[in-house]
Design a protein around this motif. Structure first.
Motif, PDB file in Angstrom:
ATOM      1  N   ASP A 233       0.870  -1.242   0.170  1.00 57.90           N
ATOM      2  CA  ASP A 233      -0.012  -0.014   0.052  1.00 57.90           C
ATOM      3  C   ASP A 233       0.939   1.385  -0.065  1.00 57.90           C
ATOM      4  O   ASP A 233       0.621   2.171  -0.700  1.00 57.90           O
ATOM      5  N   ARG A 236       1.797   2.696  -3.375  1.00 57.38           N
ATOM      6  CA  ARG A 236       0.580   3.325  -3.981  1.00 57.38           C
ATOM      7  C   ARG A 236      -0.137   4.323  -3.296  1.00 57.38           C
ATOM      8  O   ARG A 236      -1.359   4.466  -3.443  1.00 57.38           O
ATOM      9  N   THR A 237       0.304   5.077  -2.188  1.00 57.88           N
ATOM     10  CA  THR A 237      -0.297   6.100  -1.785  1.00 57.88           C
ATOM     11  C   THR A 237       0.184   7.406  -1.819  1.00 57.88           C
ATOM     12  O   THR A 237       1.319   7.583  -2.032  1.00 57.88           O
ATOM     13  N   GLN A 273      -6.720  -1.285   5.524  1.00 50.26           N
ATOM     14  CA  GLN A 273      -6.550  -0.522   4.241  1.00 50.26           C
ATOM     15  C   GLN A 273      -7.181   0.955   4.417  1.00 50.26           C
ATOM     16  O   GLN A 273      -8.266   1.069   4.991  1.00 50.26           O
ATOM     17  N   ASP A 277      -3.421   6.163   3.626  1.00 54.51           N
ATOM     18  CA  ASP A 277      -4.155   7.350   2.891  1.00 54.51           C
ATOM     19  C   ASP A 277      -4.287   8.602   4.305  1.00 54.51           C
ATOM     20  O   ASP A 277      -4.131   9.717   3.703  1.00 54.51           O
ATOM     21  N   ARG A 359     -10.344  11.326  -0.836  1.00 52.97           N
ATOM     22  CA  ARG A 359     -10.442  10.801  -2.140  1.00 52.97           C
ATOM     23  C   ARG A 359     -11.439  11.521  -2.879  1.00 52.97           C
ATOM     24  O   ARG A 359     -11.551  11.450  -4.328  1.00 52.97           O
TER      25      ARG A 359
ATOM     26  N   THR B  38      -0.694   1.997 -11.206  1.00 54.57           N
ATOM     27  CA  THR B  38      -0.987   1.359  -9.837  1.00 54.57           C
ATOM     28  C   THR B  38      -1.938   2.079  -9.148  1.00 54.57           C
ATOM     29  O   THR B  38      -1.767   3.302  -8.714  1.00 54.57           O
ATOM     30  N   PRO B  39      -3.239   1.622  -9.034  1.00 50.31           N
ATOM     31  CA  PRO B  39      -4.195   2.554  -8.359  1.00 50.31           C
ATOM     32  C   PRO B  39      -3.975   2.514  -6.797  1.00 50.31           C
ATOM     33  O   PRO B  39      -3.606   1.591  -6.238  1.00 50.31           O
ATOM     34  N   CYS B  40      -4.701   3.690  -6.200  1.00 53.03           N
ATOM     35  CA  CYS B  40      -4.434   3.567  -4.712  1.00 53.03           C
ATOM     36  C   CYS B  40      -5.437   2.286  -4.172  1.00 53.03           C
ATOM     37  O   CYS B  40      -6.355   1.860  -4.917  1.00 53.03           O
ATOM     38  N   PRO B  41      -5.219   1.904  -2.912  1.00 51.48           N
ATOM     39  CA  PRO B  41      -5.946   0.713  -2.192  1.00 51.48           C
ATOM     40  C   PRO B  41      -7.274   1.196  -2.211  1.00 51.48           C
ATOM     41  O   PRO B  41      -7.747   2.155  -1.993  1.00 51.48           O
ATOM     42  N   THR B  42      -8.177   0.285  -2.605  1.00 51.38           N
ATOM     43  CA  THR B  42      -9.684   0.483  -2.703  1.00 51.38           C
ATOM     44  C   THR B  42     -10.059   0.376  -1.248  1.00 51.38           C
ATOM     45  O   THR B  42      -9.853  -0.323  -0.272  1.00 51.38           O
TER      46      THR B  42
END
Lengths: 508, 212
Positions: A233, A236-237, A273, A277, A359, B38-42
């Motif tokens: 994670d 990709r943050t 998860q 963020d 988001r 690569t997308p953000c974690p859902t």
């Protein structure tokens, strides 16, 4: 044709266009040719669901034109340098726009034509918090004003109020956030804070040491439960944020350590998860690793992640939100109810609540919302007022088109990063103000004003709590809500409960 | 084959965290470019909508639900699994643990009226790191009564459409057998009458269409 009385608008549509059709056709061919040359766009109004203008500046010249297709796909035109006002004039003169505007009562079939609306950044004064615009952004000099010689915050309520309305200047976020996140107490002196930082730093590295000295079995378990997902994670943050950009950025590694250490510090929660963020913006503003960690600890206490492993807290938040909507936007609530259980789960706003709108809005606006929530001004549930504000401003399509559950998800999902955060915040503040003025509140929303300390009802006026029923566990309302036969809530000066629904109407 | 309309299937994409569910969906719904970044974690649920041809003559609109892989807030989303017509159960070919969790996910989503399942072994472009053989995965899919096993890659845009097509075909066959039936109102499978679909230019209801 000036009588704009509803039903046969689309018939007029045809009538008027009929005779000119052939000339239009020639023009159309020219337009198509022009398109080839200069990339001119066209939109088939027959395929359009709505046309909305969102102004972003006070003068109402800049903003966005949003065209929505029936499939909830959006075409968004940004007007950064004015001109949207001219377009709005054209649209407004175009009678089909004005005639189809706000016709709520039409049948579902007939709603497929177009909807036209204009949103101005200024809410009408009746929809604005009276103290709006009385606070500037909290900058260094204003911040220093709140501190006494020893560096203590003199009146925390004033500070919270200033932040709630005006936000914090980027340059001092890293300094003020630790107060809002309960890392520093407001009464602490500068000296005490320095001592605390040192002590907490030591504590932080002890936690890290604990993580690094696990037995191989523990390590394996930790990797499976926490580290595997954290590793996936963090990379990709927020990678588009300057602070985390680029290959092998050391800040990504710092974020990773903070999350891993947090899982050691609070093994019941471990890692969920979404936490990456939340920690990323903290690190980018607070900068120091240990300080960020402790701010994050404070932040987590205020999120629903803390309620792991069950969903109770999420359910509670959704229940409050449903009740708020029922109170403040009954048409939307009705729509949700008409969808049954599916609709009332409000899947479209789970992420709003979990990540506090991160988001849904660009960072600058999302962080303003974080600060407004963290200020805990008059309520601990300001984020729910923000949810209601989004629905009030951007939910018209949902009601007008009677969108089903998945269409609603698509609708709000597509709006992410395209909404006007300032407008939403102002609306949310005004909703809180209106809530504040209610003569009575349903007992289901009792908690919304319970924990917020001084200020919620600072005029000395306390609303009556009305029991809205449904307490399967108890015989009487546990919140002392008034029903048919009941005793008044302490402090409410013995007002007796009226039973009618319209007591929830806002006071004018 | 119904000439008067098209089907709408609710499809849910399930699987462990970081196996590539969102990439797979984006690659499918937004084209190959959607599967590269690569997308953000859902967090929560994301939603996509896409229409695909459904041989022999029809088409199906897929309502695609992208879920968070981690075991959080599952009780809220669980009711939505139940109403799905199809499930893409995704694991990462390079991550054995994600494969071993497949039976659990299957059990979770099957309920009393199991939807059609397609097992997807994702990230097949990373051949050197492969930790699960095609044979093994094929066996598992068969033993759990799934429609098929498909290996995909969003990065290489391999078999992505095939996976969704296969699932849609599976749902269609289940419909043919009468194992499932379309519902009005409740999500899983719906038959959409053609007039409500905006695409065809000549529709029976001129009032809905601007004539200019």
């Amino acid at each position: 044709t000036s009588s704009a009385s509803s039903l046969d608008t689309s018939a007029q549509f045809q009538e008027n266009n009929g005779p000119t059709q052939s000339t239009r056709w020639d023009e159309q061919q020219k337009v198509f040719a022009l398109e080839q040359v200069c990339g001119v766009f066209r939109v088939d109004l027959g395929q359009m669901r709505s046309l909305r203008l969102f102004f972003s500046d006070e003068a109402c010249t800049c903003g966005q034109l949003v065209v929505a297709s029936r499939e909830s796909q959006y075409k968004i035109f940004h007007f950064h340098h004015g001109g949207l006002d001219k377009l709005s004039e054209v649209f407004q003169q175009w009678k089909y726009c004005t005639e189809t505007h706000l016709k709520d009562q039409q049948l579902a079939d007939e709603k497929t034509c177009m909807q036209f609306s204009i949103r101005r950044p200024k809410l009408p004064s009746s929809e604005t918090h009276p103290e709006e615009n009385t606070y500037k952004r909290l900058d260094v000099s204003a911040w220093l004003h709140h501190l006494n010689e020893a560096g203590q915050v003199e009146e925390e309520y004033k500070l919270q109020k200033a932040i709630f309305f005006g936000g914090i200047d980027i340059s001092i976020r890293g300094e003020v956030w630790p107060f809002l996140l309960h890392y520093y107490s407001y009464e602490s002196t500068s000296e005490e804070r320095e001592a605390l930082r040192l002590q907490k730093r030591k504590e932080y590295f002890e936690i890290q040491e604990k993580r690094l000295s696990m037995t191989p079995d523990e390590q394996k378990d930790f990797w499976r439960k926490v580290q595997f997902t954290v590793d996936k994670d963090v990379v990709r943050t927020d990678r588009s944020n300057q602070f985390f950009r680029g290959e092998n950025n050391p800040n990504v590694e710092t974020m990773r350590r903070i999350l891993l250490n947090y899982a050691v510090y609070n093994p019941t929660i471990g890692y969920s998860q979404g936490m990456s963020d939340l920690v990323a913006p903290l690190l980018a503003e607070v900068l120091d690793e240990s300080d960020t960690f402790w701010c994050f600890v404070g932040l987590m206490q205020n999120t629903i992640f803390i309620s792991s492993p069950r969903d109770e807290d999420m359910e509670k938040q959704l229940m409050y939100l449903r009740e708020l909507l029922r109170l403040m936007h009954p048409r939307f609530y009705q729509h949700l109810s008409s969808l049954g259980e599916d609709g009332l789960q409000m899947l479209f706003c789970h992420r709003w609540i979990l990540l506090c709108f991160k988001r849904e809005f660009p960072d600058a606006e999302a962080l303003r919302m974080w600060e407004a929530c963290w200020a805990h001004y008059q309520t601990d549930y300001f984020h729910l007022f923000i949810c209601v504000a989004i629905v009030v401003i951007y939910g018209d399509d949902v009601i007008e088109q009677q969108l089903a559950t998945d269409q609603m998800l698509l609708h709000f999902g597509n709006l992410a990063m395209h909404m006007n955060g300032e407008l939403v915040l102002r609306k949310a503040r005004s909703l809180l103000y209106q809530f504040h003025l209610l003569p009575r509140i349903p007992c289901s929303l009792h908690d919304l004003c319970k924990l917020c300390g001084t200020g919620m009802w600072d005029s000395g006026f306390i609303p009556a709590v009305e029991c809205s029923g449904h307490h399967p566990e108890c015989e009487s309302c546990p919140y002392g809500g008034l029903a048919e036969v009941s005793s008044p809530k302490p402090g409410s000066e013995g007002k007796r409960g009226l039973k009618t629904r319209d007591v929830f109407a806002f006071r004018k | 084959p119904d000439l008067g309309g098209h089907y709408q299937f609710r499809v849910i994409v399930l699987g462990d965290a970081a196996v590539g569910k969102s990439s797979l969906l984006r690659c499918f719904a937004e084209g190959p470019a959607g599967g590269v970044a690569t997308p953000c974690p859902t967090v929560g649920v994301d939603f996509y909508s896409c229409t695909i041809p459904l041989p022999p003559a029809g088409r199906a609109k897929l309502q695609l639900w992208d879920t968070a892989g981690q075991e959080r807030f599952r009780s809220i989303t669980r009711s939505f699994y139940r109403s799905a017509a199809g499930v893409l159960l995704v694991f990462d070919l390079t991550n054995r643990a994600s494969f071993e969790r497949v039976p659990e996910w299957h059990h979770e989503a099957a309920g009393d009226r199991p939807p059609a399942f397609v097992l997807v072994g994702h990230k097949c472009d990373l051949a050197a790191q492969r930790a699960v053989s095609a044979e093994e995965a094929g066996h598992l899919a068969a033993s759990l009564g799934m429609v098929a096993f498909v290996e995909t890659s969003a990065r290489g845009n391999l078999n992505v459409e095939l996976a969704f097509q296969t699932l849609a075909g599976g749902i269609q066959r289940a419909l043919g057998r009468g194992g499932v039936t379309p519902h009005r109102g409740c999500g899983g499978i719906r038959l959409i009458p053609s007039r409500s679909h905006p695409r065809p230019p000549a529709r029976g209801e001129p009032r809905q269409r601007c004539q200019c």
